[in-house]
Motif scaffolding. Structure first.
Motif, PDB file in Angstrom:
ATOM      1  N   LEU A 175      44.306  45.147  43.677  1.00 24.87           N
ATOM      2  CA  LEU A 175      44.207  45.016  42.216  1.00 24.87           C
ATOM      3  C   LEU A 175      45.126  43.918  41.702  1.00 24.87           C
ATOM      4  CD1 LEU A 175      44.097  48.799  41.201  1.00 24.87           C
ATOM      5  CD2 LEU A 175      42.195  47.158  41.141  1.00 24.87           C
ATOM      6  N   ALA A 179      43.973  40.755  39.747  1.00 25.82           N
ATOM      7  CA  ALA A 179      44.503  40.488  38.407  1.00 25.82           C
ATOM      8  C   ALA A 179      45.000  39.057  38.286  1.00 25.82           C
ATOM      9  CB  ALA A 179      45.632  41.470  38.102  1.00 25.82           C
ATOM     10  N   TRP A 182      42.628  36.506  36.985  1.00 21.68           N
ATOM     11  CA  TRP A 182      42.390  36.440  35.543  1.00 21.68           C
ATOM     12  C   TRP A 182      43.206  35.309  34.922  1.00 21.68           C
ATOM     13  CZ3 TRP A 182      40.180  40.148  31.804  1.00 21.68           C
ATOM     14  CH2 TRP A 182      39.287  41.029  32.423  1.00 21.68           C
ATOM     15  N   LEU A 223      38.585  43.664  40.096  1.00 24.81           N
ATOM     16  CA  LEU A 223      39.091  42.877  38.976  1.00 24.81           C
ATOM     17  C   LEU A 223      38.535  41.458  38.942  1.00 24.81           C
ATOM     18  CD1 LEU A 223      42.812  43.969  38.551  1.00 24.81           C
ATOM     19  CD2 LEU A 223      40.804  44.611  37.238  1.00 24.81           C
TER      20      LEU A 223
END
Length: 231
Positions: A175, A179, A182, A223
């Motif tokens: 994760l 992340a 992003w 994600l």
């Protein structure tokens, strides 16, 4: 000792930030064009002109077309800082990221301690605190430094997953890698290769290694997938 390393990191980054602040209008030291892309998106979010995740029709709006090229994480980060500080300025972002980047050396110490012991971890922290490149990235208001925080945090969790054979740590690491995408897409392939590396580095049976690797990659995809769909 850790506090001393953090203070050293903050001092180096503070001095570097002063230099960058004095040259903030010089494109040779600060890429205004790249920052403006995220800044415009963040301000549009705060002004209610665009959504926090989805972008407008890229064919009809040049600004939306530019925003669609980049992941939304850094624009969301800028919007958060602007909202909390009530100031929409690159210099405010610089101060926030510089402070957090000084604490970033604790993650590096943690990785070193987990992998090799306290002596190595502290030495790595001192080197990171004094590194000119890391200080420059930490004092520059761009996505590079925040993405690095998340990736190193994910690497630490990955080490813990390998040592403890914990699927929870493996999922958390995945994760974290996801992340980071992003903010910047750099870690996208890194997540894939780390998943492959787990198969060979985990000191356990193949089923256990395969489970950890699969859960890690699943965490990355959970994600990364929304960003791919958005773009």
């Amino acid at each position: 000792m850790c506090l001393a390393v953090v203070l050293l990191a903050f001092t180096v980054r503070f001095l570097t930030a002063q230099f960058i602040a004095q040259h903030i209008t010089d494109p040779a030291w600060f890429p205004h064009g790249i920052y403006a892309i995220f800044d415009n998106q963040a301000q549009d979010m705060l002004d209610g002109k665009t959504g926090a995740f989805w972008v407008e029709d890229a064919l009809s709006s040049p600004r939306a077309a530019t925003a669609a090229v980049y992941p939304p994480g850094y624009s969301l980060w800028l919007a958060f800082i602007y909202r909390v500080t009530n100031t929409r300025s690159a210099l405010v972002v610089q101060k926030v990221q510089m402070t957090l980047d000084a604490l970033f050396v604790l993650l590096i110490i943690g990785v070193g301690v987990t992998a090799y012991g306290w002596r190595t971890g502290l030495m790595a922290g001192v080197v990171a605190a004094m590194s000119p490149l890391l200080a420059f990235n930490g004092a520059t208001p761009l996505a590079d430094s925040p993405a690095a925080w998340i990736v190193v945090g994910g690497a630490w969790m990955l080490l813990l997953a390998m040592k403890r054979l914990s699927w929870r740590w493996a999922l958390g690491a995945g994760l974290m890698f996801g992340a980071s995408c992003w903010l910047r897409a750099n870690a996208l392939l890194l997540g894939l290769w780390c998943g492959i590396a787990l198969l060979f580095l985990v000191k356990a049976s193949w089923p256990v290694a395969l489970r950890l690797s699969g859960i890690f990659v699943l965490g990355v995809l959970l994600l990364v997938a929304p960003v791919i769909v958005r773009n």
